[in-house]
Design an enzyme around this catalytic site. Sequence first.
Site, mmCIF file in Angstrom:
data_model
loop_
_atom_site.group_PDB
_atom_site.id
_atom_site.type_symbol
_atom_site.label_atom_id
_atom_site.label_comp_id
_atom_site.label_asym_id
_atom_site.label_seq_id
_atom_site.Cartn_x
_atom_site.Cartn_y
_atom_site.Cartn_z
ATOM 1 N N THR A 117 4.695 -5.869 9.133
ATOM 2 C CA THR A 117 5.005 -5.745 7.705
ATOM 3 C C THR A 117 4.373 -6.879 6.934
ATOM 4 O O THR A 117 4.558 -8.053 7.279
ATOM 5 C CB THR A 117 6.518 -5.707 7.412
ATOM 6 O OG1 THR A 117 6.716 -5.660 6.002
ATOM 7 C CG2 THR A 117 7.264 -6.892 7.986
ATOM 8 N N LEU A 134 -4.767 -2.984 -2.116
ATOM 9 C CA LEU A 134 -5.795 -3.895 -1.619
ATOM 10 C C LEU A 134 -5.188 -5.000 -0.765
ATOM 11 O O LEU A 134 -5.831 -5.512 0.153
ATOM 12 C CB LEU A 134 -6.562 -4.502 -2.799
ATOM 13 C CG LEU A 134 -7.356 -3.516 -3.657
ATOM 14 C CD1 LEU A 134 -7.936 -4.227 -4.868
ATOM 15 C CD2 LEU A 134 -8.451 -2.859 -2.849
ATOM 16 N N GLN A 135 -3.956 -5.351 -1.031
ATOM 17 C CA GLN A 135 -3.300 -6.432 -0.296
ATOM 18 C C GLN A 135 -3.110 -6.101 1.179
ATOM 19 O O GLN A 135 -3.125 -6.978 2.025
ATOM 20 C CB GLN A 135 -1.920 -6.721 -0.909
ATOM 21 C CG GLN A 135 -1.982 -7.223 -2.323
ATOM 22 C CD GLN A 135 -0.676 -7.021 -3.062
ATOM 23 O OE1 GLN A 135 0.180 -7.888 -3.057
ATOM 24 N NE2 GLN A 135 -0.518 -5.888 -3.706
ATOM 25 N N ARG A 136 -2.920 -4.832 1.469
ATOM 26 C CA ARG A 136 -2.579 -4.467 2.842
ATOM 27 C C ARG A 136 -3.731 -3.824 3.621
ATOM 28 O O ARG A 136 -3.569 -3.503 4.797
ATOM 29 C CB ARG A 136 -1.379 -3.534 2.866
ATOM 30 C CG ARG A 136 -1.625 -2.140 2.319
ATOM 31 C CD ARG A 136 -0.321 -1.370 2.219
ATOM 32 N NE ARG A 136 -0.544 0.060 2.064
ATOM 33 C CZ ARG A 136 0.405 0.933 1.748
ATOM 34 N NH1 ARG A 136 1.635 0.498 1.546
ATOM 35 N NH2 ARG A 136 0.140 2.217 1.642
ATOM 36 N N ASP A 161 5.296 -7.671 4.177
ATOM 37 C CA ASP A 161 6.399 -8.280 3.418
ATOM 38 C C ASP A 161 6.998 -9.490 4.120
ATOM 39 O O ASP A 161 7.726 -10.266 3.501
ATOM 40 C CB ASP A 161 7.500 -7.251 3.167
ATOM 41 C CG ASP A 161 7.069 -6.161 2.217
ATOM 42 O OD1 ASP A 161 6.363 -6.482 1.244
ATOM 43 O OD2 ASP A 161 7.412 -4.995 2.430
ATOM 44 N N MET A 179 2.731 -7.418 -4.288
ATOM 45 C CA MET A 179 3.759 -6.632 -3.595
ATOM 46 C C MET A 179 4.930 -7.501 -3.145
ATOM 47 O O MET A 179 4.794 -8.701 -2.945
ATOM 48 C CB MET A 179 3.162 -5.911 -2.388
ATOM 49 C CG MET A 179 2.356 -4.673 -2.737
ATOM 50 S SD MET A 179 1.719 -3.869 -1.234
ATOM 51 C CE MET A 179 1.126 -2.322 -1.923
ATOM 52 N N GLY A 180 6.076 -6.847 -2.944
ATOM 53 C CA GLY A 180 7.274 -7.537 -2.486
ATOM 54 C C GLY A 180 8.493 -7.074 -3.263
ATOM 55 O O GLY A 180 8.690 -7.501 -4.399
ATOM 56 N N GLY A 219 4.352 1.367 5.852
ATOM 57 C CA GLY A 219 3.114 0.981 5.174
ATOM 58 C C GLY A 219 2.150 0.301 6.123
ATOM 59 O O GLY A 219 2.555 -0.521 6.940
ATOM 60 N N GLU A 266 6.423 -7.913 -7.473
ATOM 61 C CA GLU A 266 6.759 -6.647 -8.122
ATOM 62 C C GLU A 266 8.264 -6.399 -8.197
ATOM 63 O O GLU A 266 8.740 -5.630 -9.020
ATOM 64 C CB GLU A 266 6.100 -5.484 -7.378
ATOM 65 C CG GLU A 266 6.601 -5.318 -5.947
ATOM 66 C CD GLU A 266 5.887 -4.211 -5.184
ATOM 67 O OE1 GLU A 266 5.007 -3.551 -5.768
ATOM 68 O OE2 GLU A 266 6.211 -4.008 -3.997
#
Length: 415
Positions: free
Chosen positions: A143, A301-303, A145, A189-190, A15, A245
Site C-alpha cells: 500500500t 501518477l503517484q502509484r 498509503d 493521495m491519503g 490499488g 486528499e
Amino acid sequence: MSTLKGACIIGQSGGPTSVINASAYGAIITALEDENITNVYGACNGIRGVLDDNLIDLSQEDRDELALLKYTPSSALGSCRYKLKNPDVDDSDYKRILEVFKKHDVRYFFYNGGNDSMDTCNKISKYCLSHGYECRVMGIPKTIDNDLAGTDHCPGFPSAAKYIATSVMEVYCDARVYDTGMITIIEIMGRNAGWLAASSALAGYKGYGADLIYLPEVDFDLDSFVEKVVKLYNENGKVIVCVSEGIHDKDGKYISEYGSDLASQVDSFGHAQMGGLASYLAGVVKEKTGAKVRGIELSLLQRCAAHCASNTDIEESFTSGATAVKCAVAGETDKMVGFERSYDEAGNYVCKTKLFELSDVANAEKKVPLEWINETHDGLTKDFIDYCLPLVAGETGMVKEDGLPRFAKLKKVKV
C-alpha cells in the site's frame, strides 16, 4: 511442522503500486523453485479470480519475462476491490473458495494487498481451518498509503514518496520561472493517513519544498489556511502548498466535500472517493488573493511511476514475496510479512522481515505520529525526514528499449 505438498495461488488486490509486481515476482520465482509446491497459479483479478476459477499457470511464463516484473508497475495479475462477507452471515463465497482450492489441490494461498486484503486473508485462513482443510495463508503487504499496522513501512510507499518528493522539487523550480506571483496547491493521495503528503517534506529537506503541508491526522481550519497563504504570498509572491486528499474539518467532514459531493460516494469497502480538493482550495485562495493559482492533482501518477521507483523499495518488496513463500513452506500460516527497522554500527539503515498475525493487521490503520507533525500543524519534523529518507534510496534497474520502459508481457496461460 509436517511437510505440506500442493499447489499455490498468488493474487493481488486493491490499488496497484510501482512495486507490487516485485513482490509478486518474489513469491512466484520462490514458489516455482520449491519442491513442495507442485503448481504455481495466479488468480486473475484477485479473489474474484479464485471465485470464478479464473487462474493462470505461472510455470508457463518465460523466466526472463517474469524477471521484468520487478520493474513493471500496476498489478500484472489484475486486481479487484471485492469484500468477503462475514462467514457467519453468508458463507457462500467461502464454500466456493474451498471448492476451487480442493479442485486444484491448493495448499498455499498468498495474497498481496493492503488492509482489506489482509482481512480477506484472515477470513479465508480461519474458514479453511474451521473446515479441516490444511491451507497455509500468508499476506504480502502492499500500500502506498503506508498505513498497515505493525510493519515499519509498507512496500509501495517508498517509491510513491520518492515520486512525490521529486515532483514537488520539480514544481518548485517551475513555479519560480517568472517574476510574477503564483500560488500552487498540490493534492496528494491519503484518505485517513498522511504518509504520502508528509513525504513532500523530503523536497523541503533538499531546499525545494512546500511552504505548507497538511495531513489528515489533525483537523484542518480553512480560515487559518487562507490566512497563512495570504501572508506568505504578500511576503514572497510565491507559495506552494501540499495537502493530503483526506484533510477534514473539526467535525470530520472532508474539505473536498466543501466543493462537491464526490467524497460522499463510497466503494464496496465503505471508503470515500477522493479528488477535487486542489481545485476547490485553488478557487478559495484565488478569490481571496486575486493571484494566479494553480491546482495540481498527482492522482494515479503517484502509484504507477515505476521510472522513479526506489531500489530499496523494489528489493524489499521482492523479499517480502519470497519470504512469504519460504515461511509458509516452513509451516507458518495466518501471518503477514512485515518489516522491522534497525541500524548497523555505522548508523546505516537495515531492514529485516518480521511476521505479524493477520488478525492484528486486518482493518487496523497506522497514522503519522503526531509528534512528527510540527506545532503549527502545517509541516513535518526532522524525525519524519530521518524515518523516510533511507526508504527512497537507490535507482531502479528498469530495462529500456528505444528510450522507453520494457515492461513484462505475460502469456497468461489459463489453467
